[in-house]
Design a protein around this motif. Sequence first.
Motif, PDB file in Angstrom:
ATOM      1  N   GLN A  16       0.827  -1.201   0.000  1.00 45.90           N
ATOM      2  CA  GLN A  16       0.000   0.000   0.000  1.00 45.90           C
ATOM      3  C   GLN A  16       0.866   1.257   0.000  1.00 45.90           C
ATOM      4  N   SER A  17       0.486   2.251  -0.791  1.00 44.34           N
ATOM      5  CA  SER A  17       1.254   3.495  -0.841  1.00 44.34           C
ATOM      6  C   SER A  17       0.988   4.324   0.417  1.00 44.34           C
ATOM      7  N   ALA A  19       0.033   7.390   0.590  1.00 45.83           N
ATOM      8  CA  ALA A  19      -1.207   8.153   0.413  1.00 45.83           C
ATOM      9  C   ALA A  19      -2.429   7.296   0.746  1.00 45.83           C
ATOM     10  N   ASP A  20      -2.394   6.023   0.325  1.00 46.11           N
ATOM     11  CA  ASP A  20      -3.508   5.123   0.631  1.00 46.11           C
ATOM     12  C   ASP A  20      -3.580   4.823   2.127  1.00 46.11           C
ATOM     13  N   ARG A  21      -2.433   4.623   2.752  1.00 42.04           N
ATOM     14  CA  ARG A  21      -2.423   4.376   4.202  1.00 42.04           C
ATOM     15  C   ARG A  21      -3.042   5.535   4.956  1.00 42.04           C
ATOM     16  N   GLU A  22      -2.671   6.742   4.562  1.00 43.65           N
ATOM     17  CA  GLU A  22      -3.192   7.930   5.242  1.00 43.65           C
ATOM     18  C   GLU A  22      -4.694   8.091   4.991  1.00 43.65           C
ATOM     19  N   ARG A  23      -5.123   7.806   3.771  1.00 46.71           N
ATOM     20  CA  ARG A  23      -6.533   7.974   3.422  1.00 46.71           C
ATOM     21  C   ARG A  23      -7.425   6.990   4.176  1.00 46.71           C
ATOM     22  N   HIS A  24      -6.922   5.784   4.471  1.00 52.64           N
ATOM     23  CA  HIS A  24      -7.718   4.762   5.123  1.00 52.64           C
ATOM     24  C   HIS A  24      -7.381   4.605   6.609  1.00 52.64           C
TER      25      HIS A  24
END
Length: 60
Positions: A16-17, A19-24
Amino acid sequence: MAFRKTISQSELAERQSDADRERHATEYRPSRGGWFKAEARPEPGQDKDSSSGGRRWGRR
Protein backbone atom coordinates in the motif's frame (compact mmCIF):
# COMPACT_ATOMS: atom_id res chain seq x y z
CA MET A 1 -12.67 -22.79 -11.65
CA ALA A 2 -9.44 -21.10 -10.62
CA PHE A 3 -8.27 -20.88 -7.06
CA ARG A 4 -7.06 -17.58 -5.68
CA LYS A 5 -3.88 -17.27 -3.65
CA THR A 6 -4.43 -16.07 -0.10
CA ILE A 7 -2.63 -12.78 0.59
CA SER A 8 -1.72 -11.95 4.18
CA GLN A 9 -2.68 -8.62 5.72
CA SER A 10 0.99 -7.74 6.29
CA GLU A 11 1.74 -8.31 2.60
CA LEU A 12 -1.16 -6.07 1.61
CA ALA A 13 0.07 -3.36 3.98
CA GLU A 14 3.58 -3.50 2.48
CA ARG A 15 2.21 -2.91 -1.03
CA GLN A 16 0.00 0.00 0.00
CA SER A 17 1.25 3.50 -0.84
CA ASP A 18 1.69 6.15 1.86
CA ALA A 19 -1.21 8.15 0.41
CA ASP A 20 -3.51 5.12 0.63
CA ARG A 21 -2.42 4.38 4.20
CA GLU A 22 -3.19 7.93 5.24
CA ARG A 23 -6.53 7.97 3.42
CA HIS A 24 -7.72 4.76 5.12
CA ALA A 25 -6.23 5.43 8.56
CA THR A 26 -8.38 4.68 11.60
CA GLU A 27 -7.80 5.09 15.32
CA TYR A 28 -9.48 3.52 18.32
CA ARG A 29 -11.65 5.82 20.42
CA PRO A 30 -12.76 4.12 23.65
CA SER A 31 -15.03 7.05 24.55
CA ARG A 32 -16.98 6.49 21.31
CA GLY A 33 -16.71 2.71 21.48
CA GLY A 34 -14.77 1.70 18.39
CA TRP A 35 -12.53 2.46 15.43
CA PHE A 36 -13.12 5.73 13.58
CA LYS A 37 -11.48 7.62 10.73
CA ALA A 38 -8.37 9.40 11.99
CA GLU A 39 -8.62 13.18 12.13
CA ALA A 40 -5.88 15.31 10.64
CA ARG A 41 -3.65 16.62 13.39
CA PRO A 42 -1.60 19.79 13.03
CA GLU A 43 2.17 19.65 13.27
CA PRO A 44 3.63 21.53 16.26
CA GLY A 45 4.93 24.93 15.19
CA GLN A 46 2.80 25.09 12.04
CA ASP A 47 0.04 27.63 11.46
CA LYS A 48 -3.35 26.47 12.68
CA ASP A 49 -5.07 28.11 9.73
CA SER A 50 -2.62 29.64 7.31
CA SER A 51 -5.37 31.33 5.26
CA SER A 52 -6.70 33.40 8.17
CA GLY A 53 -3.40 33.91 10.02
CA GLY A 54 -4.65 32.10 13.14
CA ARG A 55 -2.68 31.02 16.21
CA ARG A 56 0.29 28.72 15.89
CA TRP A 57 0.07 25.27 17.45
CA GLY A 58 2.51 24.43 20.23
CA ARG A 59 3.68 28.00 20.83
CA ARG A 60 2.35 31.00 22.69
